[in-house]
Design a protein around this motif. Structure first.
Motif, mmCIF file in Angstrom:
data_model
loop_
_atom_site.group_PDB
_atom_site.id
_atom_site.type_symbol
_atom_site.label_atom_id
_atom_site.label_comp_id
_atom_site.label_asym_id
_atom_site.label_seq_id
_atom_site.Cartn_x
_atom_site.Cartn_y
_atom_site.Cartn_z
ATOM 1 N N PHE A 142 -5.916 -5.325 99.673
ATOM 2 C CA PHE A 142 -5.960 -6.710 99.246
ATOM 3 C C PHE A 142 -5.490 -7.596 100.395
ATOM 4 C CE2 PHE A 142 -5.083 -4.450 95.154
ATOM 5 C CZ PHE A 142 -6.289 -4.739 94.538
ATOM 6 N N THR A 143 -5.877 -8.851 100.350
ATOM 7 C CA THR A 143 -5.525 -9.771 101.438
ATOM 8 C C THR A 143 -4.026 -9.835 101.651
ATOM 9 O OG1 THR A 143 -7.497 -11.107 101.017
ATOM 10 C CG2 THR A 143 -5.697 -12.153 102.243
ATOM 11 N N TRP A 144 -3.249 -9.922 100.558
ATOM 12 C CA TRP A 144 -1.806 -10.087 100.696
ATOM 13 C C TRP A 144 -1.137 -8.876 101.324
ATOM 14 C CZ3 TRP A 144 1.276 -6.582 98.152
ATOM 15 C CH2 TRP A 144 0.703 -5.890 97.076
ATOM 16 N N GLU A 145 -1.794 -7.726 101.276
ATOM 17 C CA GLU A 145 -1.206 -6.530 101.860
ATOM 18 C C GLU A 145 -1.234 -6.553 103.391
ATOM 19 O OE1 GLU A 145 -1.842 -2.795 99.182
ATOM 20 O OE2 GLU A 145 -3.659 -3.993 99.074
ATOM 21 N N HIS A 146 -1.988 -7.496 103.954
ATOM 22 C CA HIS A 146 -2.015 -7.656 105.403
ATOM 23 C C HIS A 146 -0.901 -8.569 105.904
ATOM 24 C CE1 HIS A 146 -5.903 -5.624 105.963
ATOM 25 N NE2 HIS A 146 -6.315 -6.238 104.864
ATOM 26 N N PHE A 147 -0.236 -9.271 104.989
ATOM 27 C CA PHE A 147 0.817 -10.200 105.401
ATOM 28 C C PHE A 147 2.050 -9.412 105.854
ATOM 29 C CE2 PHE A 147 -0.859 -13.402 102.031
ATOM 30 C CZ PHE A 147 -2.001 -13.606 102.807
ATOM 31 N N ASP A 148 2.826 -10.028 106.744
ATOM 32 C CA ASP A 148 4.024 -9.378 107.261
ATOM 33 C C ASP A 148 5.049 -9.151 106.159
ATOM 34 O OD1 ASP A 148 3.373 -9.181 110.057
ATOM 35 O OD2 ASP A 148 3.559 -11.358 110.140
#
Length: 734
Positions: A103-109
């Motif tokens: 998911f997109t949020w899993e790429h956030f730091d």
């Protein structure tokens, strides 16, 4: 008759065709089917929150659109037909689930400021958060690591202080309007006064900021933090059972904790009876809850303001395991809400007897044995038993015209109608003005009285204009600005969308019978003429802790669990708030009760109280309490994802709920439990624990990766944070 038109493609929900007795909103990483609702009473797996990595999670097909799913199904069917059963099954090795797209949020730091400990405490003026809360829709750049000073002291640089969020009960200002508050004690001999809680007057230097909600807006302190000794030391943490404690925390990192015990002492909780303590506290403060006060001789004096009373109802059940960490939280609730407030709250256990064959209504002996076999001794005198069979008698069938029973269970079952026993309980206790529905898997790291009293005061200040529209959105201060800015933005968005704002009771839909709303619910003037005046100072009938959304605009799986309304007509308008934790007024519960027994109306538990408010024009408020995330979300992107999804299935209250897995408060959050256990000093996913807090053990990845783990900075210290769900804690030594 209802039109027999085909459903729109975007409204299709393939999950409802699966033969599941309890269908979750979506099958996602960290999902457990028994946690599909906060009213689920099944035991949960001990899910351990991990930083996701490619190929580590299942069920990537749920990120596909319904159209792609349909195409896939047709393709598979054709292949099966062509091959005539000659398909070779692809065998996946056990323990190796197929990879999925992140998911997109899993790429956030990942944010790690939460794990910095008491050795890094700084005054509020020197505090700098790890996450700057950027108002952008762009993906964030990597956060610059901030190293840990190896020369940190072994003890906190600040001393813990007594934390008391209560009014100054002895001040002339308070006594001018209120009857005096008499101190309360833990024992009948009045030798042990209700203990105090302790906090540190500062924050860890790198502490992360919340994304949703606001301490300042609710009137909660944001410049202090609580460690496990100051928070729970007064309730038996950190000293031995021979001294009346629980024996927890004796071998964990404890630098400076002796200052808490030097100030607070060690309370002996052996033979504790909270029911007697609560009763005595109320009796000696009875004048506070009446319209007149009496002097020391018993003579009536001038009238004082009547203090409203609250029932704080903990929903538990037979077979529930009360571990020692749970006991600490329960003691804190009773002491801080009831005894320290002079009887303003009474804490009750509402115990579900799951075996309907036990005749708890027929025999006092059976009732007492069932209670004593299932509830710790110190809580016997604040417990009330109930059963589903009892609810069948109290709200006898039939309950006709159900639209969709996606849970696949009976209407009297706790899963679909946990509000039934709460309605019944309110009917038995007319002495209370408000009833808090509280779950056993909730924890709060701050002071209970501060949180609950401030939330109630804030809700009373809210005007009715735009209330439902504001309540449908997450408040993101870093993006929206002040509450006044947020209010103006929501009004502008409402006008631009062309939607009709809610103003008074919503009962102008086709139906075949409803109770009329009270005259007091009618607006005093038009929406446009109102200057944000109506409702200010009015107590809220309902306070919830997630947005009050329109389920018909989502693919939330329980959106159509509506019973008792004519199914030949369109479904009634409704609202819902995920997680049924709430404060409900006596008036609201009375209306819900009347609609249930007289009109046979009910809905799924997360829908029924908000919808009753909607139909009857009651004041319903979403309280924007602080919610943290484990990732560094860009705020513009966050607002779009949570407040403005472009498709029905993107709603965070449907298939988009995966976006809340990394939050500190949702029904399926994984971060909440991980954060709580780390705060307790326990190991979580090979992180935390005494070795890491002391700095002599390895951190995440390598011993030198100090920033990622907070290694060597001492035990954690968090601001007041409401956490859900907490499904397990370890009683073993830290």
């Amino acid at each position: 008759m209802r039109a027999a038109a085909l459903p729109r493609l975007q409204d299709l929900n393939p999950l409802k065709f699966l033969p599941l007795s309890r269908v979750s909103y979506a099958r996602l990483p960290g999902y457990d089917s028994s946690n599909a609702s906060p009213f689920s009473i099944q035991p949960l797996k001990k899910y351990r929150w991990r930083s996701p990595s490619p190929g580590s999670d299942r069920f990537s097909f749920l990120r596909w659109s319904p159209f792609r799913l349909a195409v896939l199904a047709i393709t598979i069917a054709l292949c099966v037909a062509l091959l005539g059963g000659g398909i070779r099954h692809h065998i996946v090795k056990k323990g190796e689930p197929p990879p999925r797209e992140l998911f997109t949020w899993e790429h956030f730091d990942r944010l790690d400021g939460y794990y910095y400990g008491v050795r890094t405490l700084v005054s509020p003026s020197k505090y700098r958060p790890e996450n700057p809360l950027r108002n952008t829709t762009e993906l964030p750049a990597s956060v610059t690591p901030r190293g840990v000073d190896k020369s940190l002291p072994k003890e906190p640089p600040l001393d813990p202080v007594r934390y008391s969020p209560y009014p100054d009960f002895e001040s002339a200002e308070y006594l001018h309007d209120h009857a005096p508050v008499q101190p309360c004690y833990l024992d009948e001999e009045k030798r042990t006064p209700a203990p105090d809680t302790y906090a540190y007057p500062g924050l860890p230097s790198n502490m992360s900021q919340p994304y949703f909600g606001s301490y300042g807006e609710l009137g909660l302190a944001d410049d202090v933090c609580f460690d496990r000794y100051g928070r729970f030391g007064p309730y038996g943490y950190g000293y031995n059972m021979s001294e009346g404690g629980l024996g927890l925390g004796n071998i964990s990192e404890s630098g400076g904790s002796e200052k808490v015990f030097a100030a607070a002492g060690k309370v002996d909780y052996r033979n504790m009876d909270w029911g007697t303590a609560q009763k005595k506290c109320y009796e000696k403060n009875r004048a506070r809850f009446e319209n007149v006060a009496t002097d020391s001789s018993g003579n009536t004096t001038n009238s004082k303001k009547k203090v409203q009373r609250h029932a704080y109802v903990l929903r538990t059940w037979t077979g529930f395991f009360y571990n020692d960490h749970q006991l600490l939280s329960l003691r804190a609730m009773i002491n801080e809400l009831s005894l320290k407030s002079g009887g303003e709250y009474d804490v009750h256990f509402l115990v579900h007897v799951k075996d309907d064959s036990i005749p708890i209504w027929a025999s006092d002996e059976t009732y007492e044995k069932t209670l004593r076999d299932n509830v710790p001794r110190e809580f016997w005198n604040i417990s009330t038993l109930w059963s589903e069979g009892q609810m069948v008698n109290y709200y006898p069938p039939p309950f006709p015209d159900n639209v969709a029973n996606m849970a696949g269970s009976g209407i009297h079952g706790v899963y679909r109608s946990a509000h039934f026993p709460l309605q019944w309980f309110a009917q038995q206790h007319p002495e209370y003005d408000f009833f808090w529905n509280w779950e056993m898997d909730l924890r709060y790291t701050g002071h209970y009285y501060e949180f609950h009293s401030q939330v109630g005061r804030w809700a009373a200040r809210q005007p009715r204009k735009g209330l439902w529209e504001r309540g449908a959105r997450f408040y993101i201060p870093g993006f929206h600005g002040s509450w006044a800015d947020f209010t103006a933005r929501v009004e502008a968005e409402t006008r631009e969308s062309g939607e009709r704002p809610i103003w008074g009771p919503v009962n102008d839909f086709p139906h075949t019978g409803m109770l009329p709303p009270p005259n007091s619910s009618a607006p005093p003037h038009s929406y446009d003429d109102d200057k944000y005046e109506w409702g200010v100072g009015e107590e809220a009938d309902l306070i919830v802790f997630n947005p009050l959304f329109d389920p018909s605009a989502t693919n939330w799986v329980f959106r159509d669990d509506v019973t008792g309304y004519n199914t030949t007509l369109a479904e009634p308008p409704r609202r819902a708030a995920i997680i049924t934790v709430a404060r409900l007024s006596r008036r609201l519960l009375a209306t819900m009760h009347e609609e249930t027994w007289r009109m046979r109306h009910t809905m799924f538990p997360e829908m029924w109280p908000p919808t009753a408010c909607l139909h009857h024009g009651y004041k319903a408020v979403y309280a924007p309490h602080p919610v943290f995330f484990d990732r560094d979300w860009p705020l513009g992107h966050m607002d779009r994802v949570f407040n403005h999804p472009t498709q029905v299935w993107e709603s965070p209250f449907g298939w988009g709920e995966h976006n809340l897995l990394g939050s500190s408060f949702y029904y399926n959050s994984g971060f909440s439990g991980a954060l709580w256990r780390r705060w307790l000093g326990q190991r979580e996913n090979a992180e935390g624990g005494r070795a890491q807090e002391e700095g002599w053990g390895s951190g995440r990845g390598s011993p030198g990766n100090k920033r990622a783990s907070g290694a060597g900075t001492g035990r954690m210290c968090l601001r007041g944070t409401l956490l859900h769900p907490i499904k397990h804690e370890m009683n073993s030594p830290e």
